[in-house]
Design an enzyme around this catalytic site. Sequence first.
Site, PDB file in Angstrom:
ATOM      1  CB  SER A 187      55.953  46.870 -66.972  1.00 22.02           C
ATOM      2  OG  SER A 187      56.675  48.096 -66.196  1.00 22.02           O
ATOM      3  CB  CYS A 319      59.507  57.546 -61.438  1.00 17.39           C
ATOM      4  SG  CYS A 319      60.431  56.400 -60.391  1.00 17.39           S
TER       5      CYS A 319
END
Length: 749
Positions: A187, A319
């Site tokens: 992405s 993350c």
Amino acid sequence: MGRRARGRRLQQRPQGAEDGAEGGGKRREAGWEGGYPEIVKENKLFEHYYQELKIVPEGEWDQFMEALREPLPATLRITGYKSHAKEILHCLKNKYFKELEDLEVDGQKVEVPQPLSWYPEELAWHTNLSRKILRKSPQLEKFHQFLVSETESGNISRQEAVSMIPPLLLNAHPHHKILDMCAAPGSKTTQLIEMLHADMNVPFPEGFVIANDVDNKRCYLLVHQAKRLSSPCIMVVNHDASSIPRLTIDVNGKKEILFYDRILCDVPCSGDGTMRKNIDVWKKWTTLNSLQLHGLQLRIATRGAEQLVEGGRMVYSTCSLNPIEDEAVIASLLEKSEGALELADVSSELPGLKWMPGITQWKVMTKDGQWFSEWEAVPHGRHTQIRPTMFPPKDPERLQAMHLERCLRILPHHQNTGGFFVAVLVKKSSMPWNKRPPKLQGEPREPVRSGPTDPAELESKPVGGIDDTEITERAENVENNGSKKDGVCGPPPSKKMKLFGFKEDPFVFIPEDDPLFPPIQKFYALDPSFPKMNLLTRTTEGKKRQLYMVSKELRNVLLNNSERVKVINTGIKVWCRNNSGEEFDCAFRLAQEGIYTLYPFINSRIITVSMEDVKILLTQENPFFRKLSSETYSQAKDLAKGSIVLKYEPDPTKPDTLQCPIVLCGWRGKASIRTFVPKNERLHYLRMMGLEVLAEKKKEGAVLAPESEGGSGPPEAEEAGAEHGVEPAASASVDAAPGPNPAEGALPR
């Protein structure tokens, strides 16, 4: 499983599990949902660890934990290139979002999606609609279908909000050479490709994206994502990011090392910032994950810094909220760079984004809760698990000079997102170990000294350790001594590099004197500026079935590095061989995948069509000339049978109509025209023109044609369409006038 074991499992099943609907109720009451115990969103060690590290501002801990326990809102990003993206945004805001206003589902008011305040041009949105509600609710069926179809055709990407930040901070431009080190699922890579194609009028930007992943299978997922954007400037490679090979390119006849202008280093991490969507993390979280990943993260970041050009920008992101994976990696990288790298101040680059500054003090905790605040306190038995680079620098001046507060920490409760960490590094000079003067020919090499014994010295030893000149010399030797064929870029020899996964076909550039090209050039009246050197195929023998195209910069990379890099995929398909091509003036028909790249060079076989013509061509399987406008017929009647380009130009005097140009591949048959456009792309264009696409269903007695088959049109069109992913136009059900029976014969008017 044996009979006894099965019997034991049946006895152990929760009471009522076998009692149908009633039993299902009992099971749910007992805390079972679908046969699995519900995961309790609690982890005392996690809370203890982060409260001790004070990563959350005082007084906000309860909000932080509350946000982590809430499901993550769905976010979507409008992808594609500028003019098309604006049309999709217009369609979303004025049609689908309007229909959601005042809508109630199961007694709950549907919240209309809102734009992310910090994402440019309102191209990213978030909503509280869960996937379950979207799938199950009849009122939301149209919206759900829109999302699914547009995602499949690459116009919308379901991407987590925080994941959109690193490419934005990379600040890439069309001329930049970009490396995405850990790219799958892709992405972020698609965001970078969009940045390269900021100007749609330039078919071949000077820059390119090399997207790498260590996992061979995930590389194919990456290819799928990248293919949706149909760019000739993307190459997918398969390497361990911590030792990704240095590439060389030809600059005015001399081999030079390829340094990247931008590097995205989104490293593998423990992922405790993703608890809202990956519920397993609650149960499995331990500090051991971070301790085990720290070394790999540092090696990847170091390798990235080595390959960055001076003045270039590298974004490091995870993350994870753990400083061992975040600030500790950055501090260690800055320390070993000896001033070659510095943290950039990006506080004003994304207005509207709420973030916390990076922390400057932290401690290390083992999985059983034991704390260490400095390396010297770590017992010898723990040295393999805990490394000196995991601790903050002791010297206050050095620590202050690092400006770790310039790192960005995104906390879930601030803007209803996941947790995230980003640091932007700028390269001021070569890394210290790449500054050695070049060796003179014949000069004896220094004796190899025994390796360092101090663990701190071991840890700070650079990855690679070969100077740039040496690499260039080696590259030239390989090139001069190699016996590979001109223009053939095969997979690396198995002796030199272990191949995992599928063995890829070679990339073979079409020679200048290949007899295959002149008929193509003549048939489509290709412009003299057409870069035919950039055409390639994937076979060295037999008939060439597909022709692909890359930018000249990627051609340079491919030709100079086939011995050292494992390329999974590159190039876009621009021509496909017709099954009965010899009957026509040209054996190759145009492919929709590469039409936007190819169109600027085509000067013949172009038919300008109106919006009404486009609707007919996309909703009717094989419309006869008389169904189309007289202007279209007058352009088509004198053309020989074969592949054509159908071009729609927007009318600026009619702002309510579609305002982005459309280029479609078609086929001029004996008395009809048909389009060869993949199903989802076709549905996308129809939506943009205001036609609502209904669910495709099998009707009684009629089965829709599958994607790789033609319909009932003329045989020459059938054969041209029997290629991958192309469907005749009429297999979509659309709110439009019913199309003619393809069997009814009529001469063109």
